[in-house]
Design an enzyme around this catalytic site. Structure first.
Site, PDB file in Angstrom:
ATOM      1  CG  ASN A  47      -1.978   1.005   1.196  1.00 23.82           C
ATOM      2  OD1 ASN A  47      -1.726   2.180   1.424  1.00 23.82           O
ATOM      3  ND2 ASN A  47      -3.177   0.565   0.903  1.00 23.82           N
ATOM      4  CB  CYS A  55       3.194 -10.328   5.581  1.00 28.47           C
ATOM      5  SG  CYS A  55       4.239  -9.061   6.317  1.00 28.47           S
ATOM      6  CD  GLU A  57       4.909 -14.798   5.531  1.00 23.95           C
ATOM      7  OE1 GLU A  57       6.113 -15.076   5.427  1.00 23.95           O
ATOM      8  OE2 GLU A  57       4.459 -13.650   5.272  1.00 23.95           O
ATOM      9  CB  CYS A  92       4.149 -13.447   9.443  1.00 21.47           C
ATOM     10  SG  CYS A  92       3.509 -12.224   8.281  1.00 21.47           S
TER      11      CYS A  92
END
EC number: 3.5.4.5
Length: 135
Positions: A47, A55, A57, A92
């Site tokens: 963005n 991410c 994941e 993550c």
């Protein structure tokens, strides 16, 4: 390598091509294996307001949850780095821990070679939902 691991890694590598990364130009992908054998993929989605980037994941986990999955056994992750294995970022790793600590993690290079590790190895002394249980 089992057929399911081959499929997981293949889908992970394919998802990397879908990454939306116009700012970093660093495509990342993940493929999650559910407890009942489904494979859900994700890629990074950047963005212009960098902090809103998601991410790979976390994209895969969110897709899996929307599709009704809550139990997972493995995840493959990949990026464009060719000379070493790269794992998920700390955020993550924590998000994966939300869904259990018994994940197998396949750190995958662009050529399909991989290193098998575990979420507990990547996130030792993890904080988990069990820590919030009332005594």
């Amino acid at each position: 390598m089992s057929d399911k691991v081959k499929e997981l890694i293949s889908k992970c590598l394919q998802a990397r091509d879908m990454a939306y990364c116009p700012y970093s130009r660093f495509p990342v992908a993940a493929a999650i294996l559910t407890a009942d054998g489904a494979i859900i993929t994700g890629c990074n989605v950047e963005n212009a307001s960098y902090g809103l980037t998601v991410c790979a994941e976390r994209t895969a986990i969110q897709r899996a949850v929307v599709e009704g999955y809550r139990k997972f056994t493995a995840i493959a992750v990949t990026c464009d780095i060719k000379d070493r294995f790269v794992g998920p970022c700390g955020a993550c790793r924590q998000v994966l821990m939300e869904f259990g600590s018994d994940w197998i993690v396949y750190l995958t290079k662009p050529d399909g070679s991989y290193k098998e590790t575990s979420l507990l190895e990547l996130l030792p002394l993890a904080f988990s939902p069990a820590h919030l249980a009332k005594n």
